[in-house]
Enzyme design. Structure first.
Site, PDB file in Angstrom:
ATOM      1  N   ASP A 245      -2.909 102.416 -12.066  1.00  0.00           N
ATOM      2  CA  ASP A 245      -2.198 101.389 -11.302  1.00  0.00           C
ATOM      3  C   ASP A 245      -2.334 100.070 -12.067  1.00  0.00           C
ATOM      4  O   ASP A 245      -3.451  99.588 -12.259  1.00  0.00           O
ATOM      5  CB  ASP A 245      -2.824 101.284  -9.899  1.00  0.00           C
ATOM      6  CG  ASP A 245      -2.196 100.178  -9.062  1.00  0.00           C
ATOM      7  OD1 ASP A 245      -1.198  99.575  -9.496  1.00  0.00           O
ATOM      8  OD2 ASP A 245      -2.717  99.913  -7.967  1.00  0.00           O
ATOM      9  N   ASP A 251      -3.508  89.475 -14.231  1.00  0.00           N
ATOM     10  CA  ASP A 251      -4.477  88.510 -13.681  1.00  0.00           C
ATOM     11  C   ASP A 251      -5.857  88.718 -14.306  1.00  0.00           C
ATOM     12  O   ASP A 251      -6.557  87.755 -14.635  1.00  0.00           O
ATOM     13  CB  ASP A 251      -4.573  88.653 -12.158  1.00  0.00           C
ATOM     14  CG  ASP A 251      -3.245  88.361 -11.461  1.00  0.00           C
ATOM     15  OD1 ASP A 251      -2.450  87.572 -12.008  1.00  0.00           O
ATOM     16  OD2 ASP A 251      -3.004  88.938 -10.389  1.00  0.00           O
TER      17      ASP A 251
END
Ligand code: ADP
Length: 300
Positions: A245, A251
């Site tokens: 995933d 980030d």
């Protein structure tokens, strides 16, 4: 300037996720699975990612005086983030309403809520945090005028890192402060607009540098990253892993890179570390839940 390795100024959202057989069309109601609530938002994600790696991290953000806000604050504190800069109230906590179908395709509605009320005045009131931080990172899930004020508030000698997501046109004074501007392919094309010539990341990096940032990093998913500055361009290969995933990979990458820059690493060195952190983050589901500790990165 030595209390924090990294100050993240940005968004905090509750991600409300429901799995559905089929995403609803106009006027349609569908039944889904159980609701899952996850802490998210690019600012909150970056702060958790940095703190989990061991960076002394502070977050300047705004959440509502509600259960989602408390969930987000708890997640920050559990990761070791200093939340003294997280303002509470003014609007409901930002939420992302996410429906996901069995193929993994999703539909998302974002209500910025309190993120939209993080004001330039809030930035000015946090001058102490800026003075205490070596590196400041921001994204664009808060008002652009607030990001402009962040650039004004930077302490002499501190470094500014921007991930322009979601992308929109950036004023020259913001672009000029970026060291680096970190973009994925989609953001690179959006920031460059129709005039952004070229198909290769090297072309985008060259065009982006011409807009004023001191340095540029283009993230390339499983292909790693490209770093570019006046000194030249270098490809930084990724670490081969089985991706489960990719949510939050950018980030985690940005947080790791920003932290390492503050410890004196060169851009290429910092990116070399960040691709390992990004790779570790894609091996687990979720965003904040997937971010690795320093020991997990070491073990890769
Ligand atoms: P974003 O999440 O913002 O779209 P990317 O998909 O480019 O950004 O991912 C950010 C970084 O995470 C990449 O530069 C890379 O280092 C790492 N990464 C992402 N996907 C993979 C993958 N499938 N395998 C290994 N590393 C990955």
């Amino acid at each position: 300037m030595d209390d924090y390795d990294l100050l993240v100024v940005g968004s905090a959202n509750a991600d409300l996720v429901i799995g559905v057989e089929r995403r609803p069309g106009a006027g349609e109601t569908v039944l889904g699975g159980d609701l899952a609530v996850h802490p998210g938002g690019k600012g909150a994600n970056q702060a958790v990612a940095a703190a989990r790696l061991g960076a002394r991290t502070a977050l300047l953000a705004r959440v509502g005086d509600d259960a989602h806000g408390r969930l987000l604050l708890d997640a920050q504190r559990a990761a070791g983030v200093d939340t003294a800069g997280v303002l509470v109230g003014g609007a409901p906590t930002g939420v992302a309403l996410i429906t996901v179908d069995p193929s993994g395709d999703n539909s998302i509605v974002v209500s910025p809520g309190a993120n939209g009320r993080l004001t330039p005045e809030d930035v000015r009131a946090a001058a102490g945090l800026f003075r205490a931080s070596r590196v400041v990172s921001a994204q664009l899930e808060i008002p652009l005028e607030t990001v402009v004020e962040v650039v004004r508030a930077l302490a002499p000698g501190s470094r500014f890192v921007l991930n322009p997501s979601p992308p929109r046109p950036l004023p020259p004074q913001v672009l000029a402060a970026c060291d680096p501007l970190i973009v994925n392919e989609h953001e690179a094309r959006a920031v460059l607009g129709a005039s952004g010539a070229g198909e290769e990341p090297e072309d985008w990096a060259r065009s982006l540098l011409a807009r004023g940032p001191r340095s540029v990093v283009v993230t390339l998913g499983a292909r790693g990253a490209l770093v570019a500055s006046a000194e030249g361009m270098t490809r930084v290969p990724s670490v081969p892993v089985t991706a489960v995933d990719t949510t939050g990979a950018g980030d985690a990458f940005t947080a790791a890179l920003a932290w390492r820059l503050g410890t004196g690493a060169t851009l290429a060195e910092a990116a070399g570390h960040a691709v390992r952190v990004g790779a570790a983050a894609v091996m687990r589901r979720g965003a904040q839940e997937s971010f690795p500790t320093a020991a997990e990165v070491e073990a890769l």
